[in-house]
Design an enzyme around this catalytic site. Structure first.
Site, short mmCIF file in Angstrom:
data_model
loop_
_atom_site.label_atom_id
_atom_site.label_comp_id
_atom_site.label_asym_id
_atom_site.label_seq_id
_atom_site.Cartn_x
_atom_site.Cartn_y
_atom_site.Cartn_z
CB CYS A 123 -0.94 0.00 1.20
SG CYS A 123 -0.09 -0.12 2.79
CD GLN A 173 4.00 -5.68 3.15
OE1 GLN A 173 4.94 -4.88 3.31
NE2 GLN A 173 2.74 -5.31 3.31
N GLY A 191 -16.67 0.70 10.79
CA GLY A 191 -16.14 1.88 10.13
C GLY A 191 -14.84 1.59 9.40
#
Length: 423
Positions: free
Chosen positions: A52, A122, A191
């Site tokens: 990201c 990652q 949320g």
């Protein structure tokens, strides 16, 4: 000569999230783009790291094809107006710069949250993809294992990985801690703004609880849950989902609390409930702890935890930098030795050829046992002869003056002629 190691990068340091999202690649996209680069540019080694916060292409090539890679990536993502995006990319064409950058990324020094605990995994997944596609040669294999070892040293020798240095990660750490006493814990995330999404990202690789996500617009919840082991529930079912959950994490934007003492009293709370309020202003009324079996944590508590962990990590940065420097030095020593490995191979071959020719001249009249002894004696002799030249050649590599010694060995043993003989 070792092929130069280069880098193309777009990250949180060079581009806003809206731009980074446009060029980000999932695993399947990375796989397809890797194969395309292999065909288009003839690359032998390519590592794609896409998260990201960054999309980076590390490659070995005698020529700089960074501009071509950027254009290919933008076209692959459907961004044909290349001039609008190319300036967001950073290029590193010097091996030393690219190596240092990759080590800093892999250890978490370049992360948005310093010491990010997710980045080592990652990097490992990116390396595994390159290896699966035969796009990791000797250079990349050795480099990645050096990085893994340096990460192990960082974890064992420093405090750089201790604690949770962001509110979202501290939230997940707290939820995991609270869930340990529960048989089959259920986590509800209310949320999906920026912090709610960060919590979800930090939960991706966790399996300590069943996770349900909920947002006012269910389409966003479905997007966030896509490809992850998350349940999605409609916002209208909030009360039922709170009743079913053990840990409720709320980051809902609201002017006044959406979860109140009165709400909870009206529910059927059959188990202990932990509430974690990440909203500003608060979305959970402070008085909910008056309800039996309810415990509330707020963002101040979590921020205090995160700040303490971050301070410890920042204090460890000099130690991490020393480990990186030592690891790069070790890797560079290996790289230099790789430059002379063809000479070492030819020297061994030349001496072995001489040995065999001399043995063949004296085989007549020898018994099988005598031939075996002769083989052992001469093989041992060759090993002893070659040992010192190899030691001195490797030492010369570290000093950076191996070229002269390679020339001497070539002249002494006529290695170029041997190479021609081999072919």
């Amino acid at each position: 000569m070792i092929t130069p190691f280069k880098l193309v990068s777009i990250s949180h340091r060079s581009a806003p999230l809206t731009i980074r999202e446009m060029v980000s690649m999932n695993e399947e996209e990375s796989r397809a783009f890797t194969l395309k680069c292999k065909d288009l540019f003839g690359l032998q080694e390519l590592l794609i790291v896409s998260t990201c916060n960054r999309t980076e292409l590390y490659y070995t090539s005698p020529e700089s094809i960074s501009n071509d890679l950027i254009k290919a990536l933008l076209i692959e993502k459907g961004l044909t107006n290349i001039t609008d995006y190319v300036h967001y990319f950073v290029q590193m064409n010097e091996t030393s710069d690219s190596l240092k950058h990759l080590f800093e990324v892999a250890t978490g020094l370049q992360s948005k949250v310093v010491g990010d605990l997710q980045i080592p995994n990652q990097i490992k997944r990116a390396y595994q993809l390159a290896a699966d596609l035969n796009m990791a040669g000797p250079y990349l294999h050795r480099l990645m294992h050096t990085i893994f070892y340096s990460n192990k040293r960082v974890a064992q020798e420093t405090s750089f990985r201790d604690g949770a240095a962001s509110v979202s990660y501290a939230t997940v750490a707290l939820a995991e801690e609270l869930s340990q006493a529960l048989a089959a814990p259920k986590v509800l995330i209310l949320g999906l703004g920026e912090i709610g999404i960060d919590v979800c990202k930090n939960l991706e690789d966790k399996d300590f609880a069943e996770v349900t996500v909920m947002n006012r617009t269910i389409e966003k919840a479905e997007r966030v849950a896509q490809g992850k082991n998350f349940r999605v529930a409609p916002f209208d079912d909030m009360c039922q989902e709170i009743e079913a959950a053990d840990i409720i994490i709320s980051s809902i934007r609201t002017d006044s609390p959406i979860i109140t003492q009165e709400n909870l009293k009206a529910m059927q709370l059959l188990s202990f409930k932990y509430f974690i309020d990440l909203s500003v202003p608060r979305s959970i009324e402070e008085g909910v702890e008056k309800v039996s079996g309810v415990l509330l944590y707020n963002i101040d508590t979590l921020k205090e935890r995160a700040d303490e962990a971050l301070a410890a990590r920042m204090a460890s940065i000099p130690d991490v930098c020393v480990i990186i420097e030592e690891s790069i030095e070790s890797f560079n020593d290996w790289s230099k030795e790789m430059e002379v490995s063809p000479t070492i191979h030819k020297l061994k071959g030349a001496l072995e050829q001489i040995r065999k020719e001399e043995i063949n001249r004296h085989l007549k009249g020898l018994s099988a046992e005598e031939v075996e002894k002769l083989e052992k004696i001469t093989a041992s002799l060759v090993q002893k002869i070659i040992k010192q030249p190899i030691i001195h050649l490797k030492a010369a590599c570290k000093r950076g003056d191996s070229e002269a010694m390679v020339d001497v060995l070539n002249d002494l043993f006529n290695l170029e002629q041997f190479e021609e003989h081999e072919s």
